[in-house]
Design a protein around this motif. Sequence first.
Motif, short mmCIF file in Angstrom:
data_model
loop_
_atom_site.label_atom_id
_atom_site.label_comp_id
_atom_site.label_asym_id
_atom_site.label_seq_id
_atom_site.Cartn_x
_atom_site.Cartn_y
_atom_site.Cartn_z
N LEU A 63 -16.44 5.12 -2.45
CA LEU A 63 -17.12 6.21 -1.72
C LEU A 63 -17.89 7.11 -2.69
CD1 LEU A 63 -17.59 7.62 1.00
CD2 LEU A 63 -15.50 8.92 0.61
N THR A 89 2.57 1.76 -3.24
CA THR A 89 1.58 2.14 -4.25
C THR A 89 1.19 3.61 -4.09
OG1 THR A 89 0.70 -0.12 -4.35
CG2 THR A 89 -0.76 1.63 -5.12
N GLU A 90 0.92 4.01 -2.85
CA GLU A 90 0.51 5.41 -2.60
C GLU A 90 1.64 6.39 -2.91
OE1 GLU A 90 -2.50 6.15 -2.02
OE2 GLU A 90 -3.43 4.43 -1.04
N LEU A 139 0.82 -1.22 0.00
CA LEU A 139 0.00 0.00 0.00
C LEU A 139 0.85 1.27 0.00
CD1 LEU A 139 -2.91 1.17 0.23
CD2 LEU A 139 -2.57 1.20 2.69
N PHE A 151 -12.91 12.34 9.05
CA PHE A 151 -13.58 11.04 9.16
C PHE A 151 -15.10 11.16 9.23
CE2 PHE A 151 -9.34 10.02 11.09
CZ PHE A 151 -8.92 9.20 10.04
N ASP A 152 -15.58 12.32 9.68
CA ASP A 152 -17.03 12.49 9.78
C ASP A 152 -17.66 12.85 8.44
OD1 ASP A 152 -17.16 11.86 12.47
OD2 ASP A 152 -16.50 13.88 13.01
N ARG A 193 -6.72 -6.43 -7.59
CA ARG A 193 -6.19 -5.14 -7.14
C ARG A 193 -7.04 -3.99 -7.62
NH1 ARG A 193 -0.71 -3.61 -5.71
NH2 ARG A 193 -0.64 -1.53 -6.57
N PHE A 246 -6.44 -6.43 -2.70
CA PHE A 246 -5.73 -5.18 -2.40
C PHE A 246 -6.56 -4.00 -2.87
CE2 PHE A 246 -3.01 -1.66 -3.61
CZ PHE A 246 -2.12 -1.58 -2.57
N ARG A 291 -17.79 2.74 8.93
CA ARG A 291 -18.95 3.38 9.57
C ARG A 291 -19.88 3.99 8.52
NH1 ARG A 291 -15.91 6.88 14.20
NH2 ARG A 291 -15.74 8.23 12.38
N PRO A 305 -16.19 12.04 5.04
CA PRO A 305 -15.10 11.51 4.21
C PRO A 305 -15.14 11.99 2.77
CG PRO A 305 -16.69 9.78 4.75
CD PRO A 305 -17.08 10.98 5.54
N LYS A 306 -13.95 12.24 2.26
CA LYS A 306 -13.83 12.69 0.86
C LYS A 306 -13.20 11.57 0.04
CE LYS A 306 -13.76 17.64 1.45
NZ LYS A 306 -13.34 17.89 2.86
N GLU A 307 -13.33 11.72 -1.27
CA GLU A 307 -12.84 10.66 -2.15
C GLU A 307 -11.33 10.63 -2.28
OE1 GLU A 307 -15.07 11.17 -5.81
OE2 GLU A 307 -16.75 11.71 -4.52
N THR A 364 -9.68 3.98 7.82
CA THR A 364 -10.22 5.26 7.34
C THR A 364 -11.62 5.52 7.90
OG1 THR A 364 -10.99 4.06 5.40
CG2 THR A 364 -8.95 5.28 5.16
N ARG A 365 -12.07 4.63 8.80
CA ARG A 365 -13.41 4.70 9.42
C ARG A 365 -14.53 4.58 8.37
NH1 ARG A 365 -9.46 6.11 12.47
NH2 ARG A 365 -9.62 7.71 14.10
N GLY A 384 -11.75 5.61 -2.55
CA GLY A 384 -12.38 6.83 -3.06
C GLY A 384 -13.42 6.52 -4.13
N THR A 437 2.15 6.52 -6.71
CA THR A 437 1.03 7.26 -7.32
C THR A 437 1.23 8.76 -7.13
OG1 THR A 437 -0.50 5.46 -6.83
CG2 THR A 437 -1.49 7.60 -7.27
N THR A 443 0.31 6.81 8.85
CA THR A 443 -0.24 5.94 9.89
C THR A 443 0.47 4.60 9.96
OG1 THR A 443 -2.38 6.97 9.50
CG2 THR A 443 -2.41 4.95 10.77
N TYR A 468 -2.18 9.92 4.44
CA TYR A 468 -2.63 9.43 5.76
C TYR A 468 -2.21 7.98 5.97
CZ TYR A 468 -5.91 7.40 9.11
OH TYR A 468 -6.46 6.69 10.15
N PHE A 469 -2.39 7.16 4.94
CA PHE A 469 -1.98 5.76 5.05
C PHE A 469 -0.48 5.66 5.32
CE2 PHE A 469 -5.68 4.13 2.29
CZ PHE A 469 -6.36 3.67 3.39
N LYS A 528 -21.88 7.79 -2.54
CA LYS A 528 -22.49 9.13 -2.49
C LYS A 528 -23.46 9.34 -3.66
CE LYS A 528 -18.84 11.57 0.02
NZ LYS A 528 -17.77 12.58 -0.10
N SER A 543 -5.98 3.94 -1.60
CA SER A 543 -6.84 5.07 -1.26
C SER A 543 -7.75 5.47 -2.43
CB SER A 543 -6.00 6.26 -0.81
OG SER A 543 -5.20 6.74 -1.87
N MET A 579 -6.43 10.41 1.13
CA MET A 579 -6.16 9.38 2.14
C MET A 579 -4.78 8.73 1.96
SD MET A 579 -9.85 7.52 2.59
CE MET A 579 -10.35 7.58 0.88
N GLY A 580 -4.15 8.99 0.83
CA GLY A 580 -2.87 8.32 0.54
C GLY A 580 -1.77 8.65 1.54
#
Lengths: 141, 112
Positions: free
Chosen positions: B63, A52-53, A49, A103-104, B20, B53, B96, A106-108, B92-93, B60, A56, A118, A114-115, B67, B56, A111-112
Motif C-alpha cells: 500500500l 504471526t500478527e 496469520l 476501508f475508504d 512469505r 503468505f 478495491r 486505508p492506512k499502512e 481488508t478491501r 502495508g 509481531t 475477524t 483486525y485480522f 501511494k 498486515s 490491520m493486525g
Amino acid sequence: METTEIQVDVIIPTQTKYLDLIGSIGERIARELDNYSGDREALAYHLNLVLTEATTNAIKHSSHKDMKDTVRITLRILEDELNIKVYDHGQGFDLESVPMPDFDNPKEDGMGIYFIRTLMDSVTYSKKDETNVLEIKKYLK
Amino acid sequence: MNIIQQQLNGFSVLYIKEERIDAHNSNDLKQYIVERIEAGEINLVVQLQEVKFVDSSGLGALLAGYKHAAAKSGKLALSNMQRQVLSMFELTRLNRVFEIYTDLDDAFTNES
C-alpha cells in the motif's frame, strides 16, 4: 473437565526472524485437527496469520532495553477449541481502543488486530504481574 | 528480501522471490519499491506468484508503494496472486484499491 489433547509451548527471543517458525507451527497444527469440518487450508493460513500478527505485536510491545526479553506462545488444542496465548513483558496496550481500519482511506498499519478479531472467535488482553497475555480462541465446529 | 526486477513493456516488474512477506522483511520490500519509484520507475507491477503468505505489514508495504507511485502520477499494480493471499486483500478491501491481474500479460494489456 476439558482434556488437553495437544499443547505446544514456545519461547522465542523478541526478533521478527522467528515469525516464520511460529506461523508454520500454527499452519501444521491446523492440518492435524481431526474435529475441524471447515476449510482446513483456509484455517491453516488464518492460524499462520494470527500467530504471526500476535507475535509481531508482542515483539513490538516488548521491552527493547532488555536484550534477553522473550515472547512466549502457547497453543492448546482442546476438544472444541483452539486456544492461543501470547505473553510479553512490555508496557502493553489497550485492545479495546484499537479502531477498525478505515476501508475508504486505508492506512499502512493497524490491520493486525483486525485480522485477529475477524478470523478468530474471541480475543482478550490482560495484564498479570509484569506479564501481558493476549488470549485468542477459535472454536472448532 | 529477494526481488528480481525487469523492465517489460514500459513497466518495472518486480518478481518477489519469497514465500512469505511478514514483519521481518516487509520493510525491505517497501524500501525497495520506494527506491525504484524515486529512480523514475513510476509504473510498476509486483508479481506475487511465489508468495504464499502475506501479513498486515506486507499489505502495508504494498500500500505504501501504491501511494508513493500515485503521488508521482504513476501506478503500482499486482499480478499472479495466490488464492489465500488474494483473500487477505479482500478481507481488508484492498482489492478495491489495487488493480489485481491474473498474470503479466493481463496487466500489460489493461494498463497500457
